[in-house]
Scaffold this motif. Structure first.
Motif, short mmCIF file in Angstrom:
data_model
loop_
_atom_site.label_atom_id
_atom_site.label_comp_id
_atom_site.label_asym_id
_atom_site.label_seq_id
_atom_site.Cartn_x
_atom_site.Cartn_y
_atom_site.Cartn_z
N UNK A 11 54.92 30.72 64.03
CA UNK A 11 53.64 30.48 63.69
C UNK A 11 51.84 30.96 62.70
N UNK A 12 51.93 32.32 62.71
CA UNK A 12 51.45 33.01 61.94
C UNK A 12 52.36 33.96 60.36
N UNK A 13 50.87 33.58 59.51
CA UNK A 13 51.98 35.01 58.43
C UNK A 13 50.83 35.72 58.06
N UNK A 14 51.19 37.50 58.33
CA UNK A 14 50.36 38.21 58.13
C UNK A 14 50.52 39.30 56.98
N UNK A 15 49.77 39.60 55.91
CA UNK A 15 50.33 40.91 55.25
C UNK A 15 49.50 42.09 55.14
N UNK A 16 50.08 43.17 54.75
CA UNK A 16 50.19 43.97 55.00
C UNK A 16 49.52 45.42 53.84
N UNK A 17 48.55 45.75 53.59
CA UNK A 17 47.83 46.77 52.14
C UNK A 17 47.40 47.88 53.02
N UNK A 18 47.56 48.86 52.44
CA UNK A 18 46.19 49.82 52.15
C UNK A 18 45.47 50.53 51.36
N UNK A 19 43.61 51.00 51.06
CA UNK A 19 43.10 51.17 50.11
C UNK A 19 43.01 52.66 50.28
N UNK A 20 42.93 53.37 49.29
CA UNK A 20 42.45 54.62 49.07
C UNK A 20 40.87 54.86 49.90
N UNK A 21 40.56 56.28 49.56
CA UNK A 21 38.50 56.71 50.22
C UNK A 21 37.67 56.03 48.76
N UNK A 22 38.89 55.73 47.41
CA UNK A 22 37.83 55.06 46.67
C UNK A 22 37.96 53.68 46.56
N UNK A 23 38.48 52.92 47.96
CA UNK A 23 38.64 51.41 47.86
C UNK A 23 39.71 50.62 47.00
N UNK A 24 40.83 51.49 46.48
CA UNK A 24 41.36 51.35 45.32
C UNK A 24 42.51 50.98 45.98
N UNK A 25 43.18 49.46 45.98
CA UNK A 25 44.96 49.26 46.69
C UNK A 25 45.48 50.82 46.33
#
Length: 131
Positions: free
Chosen positions: A55-69
């Protein structure tokens, strides 16, 4: 290594927004981040389930120290209750785990986030000539 257990709802984490957690890593560290959340199972007995739906859909990502993916550190599947990314840290600094909520057909759920960070160990390869 660390983990978080977070109650989430449509009030404190609405659809279309991100939830963030932070960690530090050194350039060259191997990092694995995983999230998991509950599915909605209707079971009259331990081996008898009428349905088990997400009933819930989540996605995951990580950003580096410069806020870039971080390249390759994004997981956006839709048919399971977990996401996993792993990468080698491209620089030293504070990273941001970004959980994005794409859908919620329920008022609340429970989110688990796990992180493991391993320092790279380089072992020289020694080859011997064979006659």
């Amino acid at each position: 290594s660390c983990w978080w257990g977070i109650p989430i709802s449509n009030t404190n984490f609405p659809v279309g927004t991100y939830l963030y957690r932070y960690f530090t890593a050194n350039k060259g560290d191997f990092v694995r981040v995983t999230i998991a959340w509950w599915s909605h199972a209707d079971c009259s007995a331990i081996n008898n389930c009428n349905f088990d739906r997400l009933d819930t859909d989540l996605h995951l990502g990580v950003r580096d120290p410069d806020f870039q993916w971080v390249p390759g550190a994004w997981s956006a599947s839709w048919d399971n209750n977990y996401e996993l990314v792993e990468f080698v840290a491209p620089k030293t600094g504070t990273y941001r785990i970004a959980v994005y909520k794409t859908r919620a057909d329920e008022p609340s759920n429970y989110l688990g986030i796990a992180l493991v960070r391993l320092h790279r160990v380089y072992i020289p390869l020694v080859l011997k000539n064979f006659p």
